[in-house]
Each structure stands twice: as structure tokens, then as C-alpha cells.
Design an enzyme around this catalytic site. Structure first.
Site: not given
Ligand code: THU
Length: 140
Positions: A47-49, A58, A60, A89, A92
Site C-alpha cells: 500500500n502507498i498512502e 491499496c 492489491e 477492500c 480491490c
């Protein structure tokens, strides 16, 4: 869709490895994923916020987009790893639906406990390309 014990362990391991790259300074919820394609390749992601929260992606989706952007549209299985074995989620799940309506989804926690589900388990009665008259694979 089943994997051998070795394939499953390798996919979960790849997801665990990818989780180490998670950029999650806001939630502190780190996620790793890995996908096995029909041609036997493995792609992984985390995940990359973002400081603009909705721009977060996310693990996935990062993983699936890596595979698709490398020409791999047929996916056999996806592993996702979080500390507590959280489930993918909804967004995804819909992205999985596009490329692998029968995908095997391995949901693991940090201790390596794995739950095995399929995409129809996670997203029953789903909407897909066929619903808008699209024949998967016809796009070239
Ligand atoms: N996250 C994922 O990477 N995958 C999921 O399926 C659930 C949520 C990430 C997004 C965000 O960086 C953090 O987990 C908390 O929601």
C-alpha cells in the site's frame, strides 16, 4: 483453482516481503500483496498512502496494476498479508473481478495463518465486463 503448497507458500512469502516496502505513515496499517499469473510470473506490491488521503492505493491494486502493465492479464491467485489478516477492500475486489473472476485469494496474517477464499466468495453476484457487452480477451 488451487495452488500447490509450495506455490502458496512462495506467494505468501512474496507478499510478506512486499509488505516491508509499505508506505503507510498515516494509518500505520502496512499491507503486502503478491499475484501469480497464468504464465507463472509473480508480481508484488504494497500500500502507498498519500497526504491527500483518497490518493492512497491499496497493496492489491498496486500489485494487479503492476502485472497488467507488464502484459499479464490472466491471474491465478493473489496473496495479501497484514498484521491481523484483514480482508481486501471493496474497490480491490472489483479490480480483481476485472481480470480474474475465479481468483483464489489467500488472506494471511503476520504469523502466516492463511485463509483461502475465492473472488466469488468475496464479491458474489458481481458486475463485470460481460454486463456491458464486453468480451474479455477480445481487446487484443
Ligand atoms: N489497505 C490495503 O492496502 N488493502 C486493503 O484491502 C485494505 C486497506 C490499505 C489502505 C491504507 O493504506 C491502509 O490499508 C488503511 O486503510
Amino acid at each position: 483453482m488451487t495452488l500447490t503448497a509450495g506455490e502458496e507458500a512462495a506467494l505468501v512469502q512474496a507478499a510478506m516481503q512486499a509488505r516491508k516496502q509499505a508506505y503507510a505513515p498515516y494509518s500505520r496499517y502496512t499491507v503486502g500483496a503478491a499475484v501469480l499469473t497464468a504464465t507463472g510470473k509473480v508480481f508484488s506490491g504494497c500500500n502507498i498512502e498519500n497526504a491527500v488521503y483518497p490518493a492512497t492505493c491499496c497493496a492489491e491494486r498496486v500489485t494487479i496494476f503492476k502485472a497488467v502493465s507488464e502484459g499479464e492479464r490472466r491471474l491465478r491467485a493473489l496473496a495479501v498479508v497484514t498484521h491481523n489478516g484483514g480482508s481486501p477492500c471493496g474497490i480491490c475486489r472489483q479490480v480483481m473481478r476485472e481480470f480474474a473472476p475465479d481468483l483464489l485469494v489467500l488472506i494471511a496474517d503476520a504469523a502466516g495463518h492463511v485463509r483461502r477464499l475465492t473472488l466469488p466468495d468475496l464479491l458474489p453476484d458481481s458486475f463485470g465486463p460481460e454486463d456491458i457487452g464486453y468480451v474479455t480477451g477480445a481487446e487484443g
